[in-house]
Design a protein around this motif. Sequence first.
Motif, PDB file in Angstrom:
ATOM      1  N   LEU A  90      -3.308  50.030  14.217  1.00  0.00           N
ATOM      2  CA  LEU A  90      -4.377  49.371  14.946  1.00  0.00           C
ATOM      3  C   LEU A  90      -4.161  49.502  16.440  1.00  0.00           C
ATOM      4  CD1 LEU A  90      -4.160  46.396  12.590  1.00  0.00           C
ATOM      5  CD2 LEU A  90      -6.277  47.637  12.919  1.00  0.00           C
ATOM      6  N   SER A  91      -5.238  49.333  17.210  1.00  0.00           N
ATOM      7  CA  SER A  91      -5.132  49.391  18.652  1.00  0.00           C
ATOM      8  C   SER A  91      -4.314  48.208  19.140  1.00  0.00           C
ATOM      9  CB  SER A  91      -6.526  49.346  19.285  1.00  0.00           C
ATOM     10  OG  SER A  91      -7.201  48.179  18.894  1.00  0.00           O
ATOM     11  N   ASN A 115       2.679  34.261  11.232  1.00  0.00           N
ATOM     12  CA  ASN A 115       2.612  34.507  12.679  1.00  0.00           C
ATOM     13  C   ASN A 115       1.340  35.269  13.016  1.00  0.00           C
ATOM     14  OD1 ASN A 115       2.956  35.084  15.357  1.00  0.00           O
ATOM     15  ND2 ASN A 115       4.883  36.200  15.125  1.00  0.00           N
ATOM     16  N   PRO A 116       0.293  34.588  13.450  1.00  0.00           N
ATOM     17  CA  PRO A 116      -0.978  35.270  13.727  1.00  0.00           C
ATOM     18  C   PRO A 116      -0.914  36.255  14.883  1.00  0.00           C
ATOM     19  CG  PRO A 116      -1.057  33.003  14.508  1.00  0.00           C
ATOM     20  CD  PRO A 116       0.218  33.132  13.707  1.00  0.00           C
ATOM     21  N   PHE A 117       0.155  36.189  15.680  1.00  0.00           N
ATOM     22  CA  PHE A 117       0.268  37.104  16.804  1.00  0.00           C
ATOM     23  C   PHE A 117       0.628  38.528  16.374  1.00  0.00           C
ATOM     24  CE2 PHE A 117       0.418  33.009  18.787  1.00  0.00           C
ATOM     25  CZ  PHE A 117      -0.264  33.196  19.983  1.00  0.00           C
ATOM     26  N   VAL A 118       0.963  38.715  15.104  1.00  0.00           N
ATOM     27  CA  VAL A 118       1.191  40.066  14.597  1.00  0.00           C
ATOM     28  C   VAL A 118       0.094  40.480  13.622  1.00  0.00           C
ATOM     29  CG1 VAL A 118       3.684  39.867  14.897  1.00  0.00           C
ATOM     30  CG2 VAL A 118       2.671  39.332  12.670  1.00  0.00           C
ATOM     31  N   TRP A 119      -0.921  39.608  13.428  1.00  0.00           N
ATOM     32  CA  TRP A 119      -2.027  39.958  12.546  1.00  0.00           C
ATOM     33  C   TRP A 119      -2.981  40.905  13.248  1.00  0.00           C
ATOM     34  CZ3 TRP A 119      -3.686  34.481  10.393  1.00  0.00           C
ATOM     35  CH2 TRP A 119      -2.598  33.912   9.723  1.00  0.00           C
ATOM     36  N   ALA A 120      -3.565  41.808  12.495  1.00  0.00           N
ATOM     37  CA  ALA A 120      -4.522  42.759  13.062  1.00  0.00           C
ATOM     38  C   ALA A 120      -5.847  42.089  13.376  1.00  0.00           C
ATOM     39  CB  ALA A 120      -4.750  43.918  12.097  1.00  0.00           C
ATOM     40  N   ASP A 121      -6.183  41.061  12.617  1.00  0.00           N
ATOM     41  CA  ASP A 121      -7.487  40.428  12.751  1.00  0.00           C
ATOM     42  C   ASP A 121      -7.318  38.930  12.500  1.00  0.00           C
ATOM     43  OD1 ASP A 121     -10.172  39.860  12.860  1.00  0.00           O
ATOM     44  OD2 ASP A 121     -10.627  40.645  10.869  1.00  0.00           O
ATOM     45  N   ALA A 207       5.389  54.548   0.419  1.00  0.00           N
ATOM     46  CA  ALA A 207       6.738  55.122   0.478  1.00  0.00           C
ATOM     47  C   ALA A 207       6.804  56.200   1.555  1.00  0.00           C
ATOM     48  CB  ALA A 207       7.123  55.695  -0.880  1.00  0.00           C
ATOM     49  N   TYR A 208       5.768  57.005   1.666  1.00  0.00           N
ATOM     50  CA  TYR A 208       5.734  58.044   2.695  1.00  0.00           C
ATOM     51  C   TYR A 208       5.542  57.450   4.091  1.00  0.00           C
ATOM     52  CZ  TYR A 208       3.835  61.632   5.747  1.00  0.00           C
ATOM     53  OH  TYR A 208       3.600  62.448   6.823  1.00  0.00           O
ATOM     54  N   LEU A 209       4.636  56.508   4.229  1.00  0.00           N
ATOM     55  CA  LEU A 209       4.343  55.938   5.544  1.00  0.00           C
ATOM     56  C   LEU A 209       5.475  55.067   6.069  1.00  0.00           C
ATOM     57  CD1 LEU A 209       0.608  54.899   5.038  1.00  0.00           C
ATOM     58  CD2 LEU A 209       1.463  56.815   6.400  1.00  0.00           C
ATOM     59  N   ALA A 210       6.253  54.471   5.173  1.00  0.00           N
ATOM     60  CA  ALA A 210       7.362  53.596   5.550  1.00  0.00           C
ATOM     61  C   ALA A 210       6.855  52.483   6.474  1.00  0.00           C
ATOM     62  CB  ALA A 210       8.480  54.415   6.180  1.00  0.00           C
ATOM     63  N   HIS A 211       7.444  52.351   7.682  1.00  0.00           N
ATOM     64  CA  HIS A 211       7.059  51.247   8.568  1.00  0.00           C
ATOM     65  C   HIS A 211       5.609  51.338   9.030  1.00  0.00           C
ATOM     66  CE1 HIS A 211       7.840  54.360  11.584  1.00  0.00           C
ATOM     67  NE2 HIS A 211       7.126  53.631  12.421  1.00  0.00           N
ATOM     68  N   ARG A 212       5.007  52.523   8.944  1.00  0.00           N
ATOM     69  CA  ARG A 212       3.609  52.672   9.371  1.00  0.00           C
ATOM     70  C   ARG A 212       2.619  52.142   8.351  1.00  0.00           C
ATOM     71  NH1 ARG A 212       2.511  58.613  10.308  1.00  0.00           N
ATOM     72  NH2 ARG A 212       3.942  58.843   8.556  1.00  0.00           N
ATOM     73  N   CYS A 213       3.092  51.884   7.132  1.00  0.00           N
ATOM     74  CA  CYS A 213       2.189  51.417   6.072  1.00  0.00           C
ATOM     75  C   CYS A 213       1.494  50.120   6.476  1.00  0.00           C
ATOM     76  CB  CYS A 213       2.983  51.211   4.783  1.00  0.00           C
ATOM     77  SG  CYS A 213       1.979  50.667   3.389  1.00  0.00           S
ATOM     78  N   GLU A 214       2.232  49.234   7.146  1.00  0.00           N
ATOM     79  CA  GLU A 214       1.657  47.942   7.511  1.00  0.00           C
ATOM     80  C   GLU A 214       0.455  48.100   8.437  1.00  0.00           C
ATOM     81  OE1 GLU A 214       2.954  43.575   9.303  1.00  0.00           O
ATOM     82  OE2 GLU A 214       4.418  45.203   9.186  1.00  0.00           O
ATOM     83  N   GLY A 215       0.608  48.886   9.494  1.00  0.00           N
ATOM     84  CA  GLY A 215      -0.488  49.051  10.436  1.00  0.00           C
ATOM     85  C   GLY A 215      -1.692  49.730   9.829  1.00  0.00           C
ATOM     86  N   ILE A 216      -1.461  50.766   9.022  1.00  0.00           N
ATOM     87  CA  ILE A 216      -2.566  51.521   8.442  1.00  0.00           C
ATOM     88  C   ILE A 216      -3.302  50.715   7.377  1.00  0.00           C
ATOM     89  CG2 ILE A 216      -3.098  53.541   7.011  1.00  0.00           C
ATOM     90  CD1 ILE A 216      -0.928  55.041   8.602  1.00  0.00           C
ATOM     91  N   LEU A 217      -2.562  50.055   6.497  1.00  0.00           N
ATOM     92  CA  LEU A 217      -3.232  49.296   5.446  1.00  0.00           C
ATOM     93  C   LEU A 217      -3.925  48.055   6.001  1.00  0.00           C
ATOM     94  CD1 LEU A 217      -1.263  49.404   2.105  1.00  0.00           C
ATOM     95  CD2 LEU A 217      -3.035  50.894   3.003  1.00  0.00           C
ATOM     96  N   GLU A 218      -3.310  47.402   6.989  1.00  0.00           N
ATOM     97  CA  GLU A 218      -3.992  46.225   7.511  1.00  0.00           C
ATOM     98  C   GLU A 218      -5.261  46.609   8.262  1.00  0.00           C
ATOM     99  OE1 GLU A 218      -3.418  41.912   9.601  1.00  0.00           O
ATOM    100  OE2 GLU A 218      -1.726  43.298   9.639  1.00  0.00           O
ATOM    101  N   LYS A 219      -5.271  47.747   8.892  1.00  0.00           N
ATOM    102  CA  LYS A 219      -6.509  48.223   9.508  1.00  0.00           C
ATOM    103  C   LYS A 219      -7.584  48.402   8.430  1.00  0.00           C
ATOM    104  CE  LYS A 219      -8.451  51.933  12.359  1.00  0.00           C
ATOM    105  NZ  LYS A 219      -8.165  53.196  13.089  1.00  0.00           N
ATOM    106  N   TYR A 221      -7.673  46.775   5.503  1.00  0.00           N
ATOM    107  CA  TYR A 221      -8.067  45.445   5.050  1.00  0.00           C
ATOM    108  C   TYR A 221      -9.067  44.792   6.005  1.00  0.00           C
ATOM    109  CZ  TYR A 221      -3.802  45.636   2.106  1.00  0.00           C
ATOM    110  OH  TYR A 221      -2.821  45.988   1.208  1.00  0.00           O
ATOM    111  N   ALA A 222      -8.829  44.991   7.303  1.00  0.00           N
ATOM    112  CA  ALA A 222      -9.631  44.305   8.321  1.00  0.00           C
ATOM    113  C   ALA A 222     -10.998  44.927   8.529  1.00  0.00           C
ATOM    114  CB  ALA A 222      -8.861  44.277   9.642  1.00  0.00           C
ATOM    115  N   THR A 223     -11.186  46.184   8.097  1.00  0.00           N
ATOM    116  CA  THR A 223     -12.432  46.880   8.422  1.00  0.00           C
ATOM    117  C   THR A 223     -13.261  47.296   7.215  1.00  0.00           C
ATOM    118  OG1 THR A 223     -11.227  48.993   8.540  1.00  0.00           O
ATOM    119  CG2 THR A 223     -11.479  47.757  10.591  1.00  0.00           C
ATOM    120  N   PHE A 224     -12.630  47.557   6.071  1.00  0.00           N
ATOM    121  CA  PHE A 224     -13.380  48.057   4.912  1.00  0.00           C
ATOM    122  C   PHE A 224     -14.265  46.973   4.307  1.00  0.00           C
ATOM    123  CE2 PHE A 224     -13.717  49.526   0.405  1.00  0.00           C
ATOM    124  CZ  PHE A 224     -14.369  50.725   0.663  1.00  0.00           C
TER     125      PHE A 224
END
Length: 584
Positions: A90-91, A115-121, A207-219, A221-224
């Motif tokens: 996410l941006s 912790n809402p300060f790390v939430w995407a939305d 498994a492939y995204l590793a630490h990036r999975c959180e940012g990509i999946l939450e984006k 969740y927040a937009t789809f």
Amino acid sequence: MRKRSGGRVVSGAVLEEGRGGREKLRGGGGSYDSVQKEKEQLFVDDVVRKKKKKLWIMIGVGVVLVIILIIAVAVVVSKKNSGDDDEEGLSGGKPSGLGTISPDTIPPGSPPWLNPFVWADTTDFNVTYTNQMVGDLPVMGLFSEWDDSKAANDRVPALNKPWGDYSKRPARGVNIGGWLSLEPFITPSLFEYDRRMGIIDEGTLCAYLAHRCEGILEKHYATFVTEQTFKEIAAAGLDHVRIPFSYWAVEKYDGDPFLYRTSWRYLLRSIEWCRKYGLRVNLDLHGLPGSQNGWNHSGRQGPISWLNGTDGAVNAKRSLEVHDRLSKFFAQPRYENVISHYGLANEPKMIFLNVPDILDWTISAHKIVRGNGVKDAVVVFGDGFRGLTNWQGELQGLDNAALDVHQYVIFNNGLVTLNHTGKIRYACDAWTQQTLESMNRGTGFGPTLVAEWSQADTDCARHLTNVGWGNRWTGTYVSGDALTEAISPKCPLKDRRCDCAPANADPKEWSDSYKKFLRMFAEAQMVSFEKGWGWFYWVWDTESAPQWSYKKGLAAGILPAKPWERQFDCTGPIPEFPDLPESY
């Protein structure tokens, strides 16, 4: 610096200033020795000053470096708190909606779901910190008040009024699939990788995204899915929403690659949005520990380790523990009106698994759910693809329970070959008969609902039969199972003219004949499934695959604007549609 520049260190300047023996020098007197000593002293002073200068320069450089380091750390922390830890996520920036909430109100070491300060939305989330749990699941994000006075439309009761008998007022709903439980054909953009990398489901993706999975999946969740989704669902005349989610919203086990608990708060918020628009909720546990069917929508494509294999019993126990926590949470008074259905396990593969084991597990799960206080919701369990008449006499001791059947023509080599006329006739006749037989306790289980169905007449949608696999329509489906694979074309023409391009085309390119078929096929299914406890269309929206999207179907005119405004009710003649490739 100003002080040092006022006392210049060049000797001539010092002498002119009369340092040491300025009276004599200025008067033109004084000896050579005195002047020489003055020079020597000046030399020593000059050396000391240079050393001091170097020391101050080093100190200054050190201070600057410390300041730069502090700034860099602050930027990193800021990005981390905003969830922007990679270019694919996410941006950056502080999430909107935090208002005057200070990061200092979040205790150090709090997990991200608190912790809402790390939430995407943070839209429509209560971001005031709380570590309160119910059923060991966080209530963080929920507001303490709610309103159940809304009705989805003027044909159904408000949430705070009893629905009544589902056999007399069947549910008309839709699935929010591919959202909290990924499904490659619904969101193929998340699976755009070289096939050789083996990214075929949510597990291999994370498994492939590793630490990036959180940012990509939450984006995702927040937009789809947003509040607008539920507003549109209600506007379409629907009254129920089935929300698939997976066990990692609740728990995660050693070796699991999944994103833990992030989807939980989106599930809770979606229920509140359903409440806002008067929509009742069918909770659907879509992926269970170990995978209950080995299909990609369970999170793990491949071997089934639920009630099967070395870890079968362990995963069955874990699944019951997940339901123990879920049912304790959803037994809260705030959910008694909005949650109408509680699903135990989506599509357990009973044609492969041991049937008595699954029946025993279902009894145990039902006992847990009722024992924890979920009193009014219909407990739903899957038919397991074993045939509806085989359920006659089974699980009759379960109160307020319903059998969940999923009806498609495209995953069967015999049915996919039917032409358009044949598919409509099958929906009107065969599915109506199956529903009525299943609803009759003398010939079936009893209460039956169709929790998945679609207008798709081909299996051509990209990734529908697994990432990178072929399809039955063109005879390229090589599953390794002689009973299910299709290595020759299965479209009604059954030859090289079978083509996926027309079916996958933009709806604007579809022929009038094809659109007419799709609408009649949808309405025929609505008529048939309303002989039972109702239906839930699969799915509300997709990135492509318009025959699977209720939203796209409405826009294309292949679904009624309201489900009760049907043009076809299975009583009139069915047109003879042409069996030509262009008609598809």
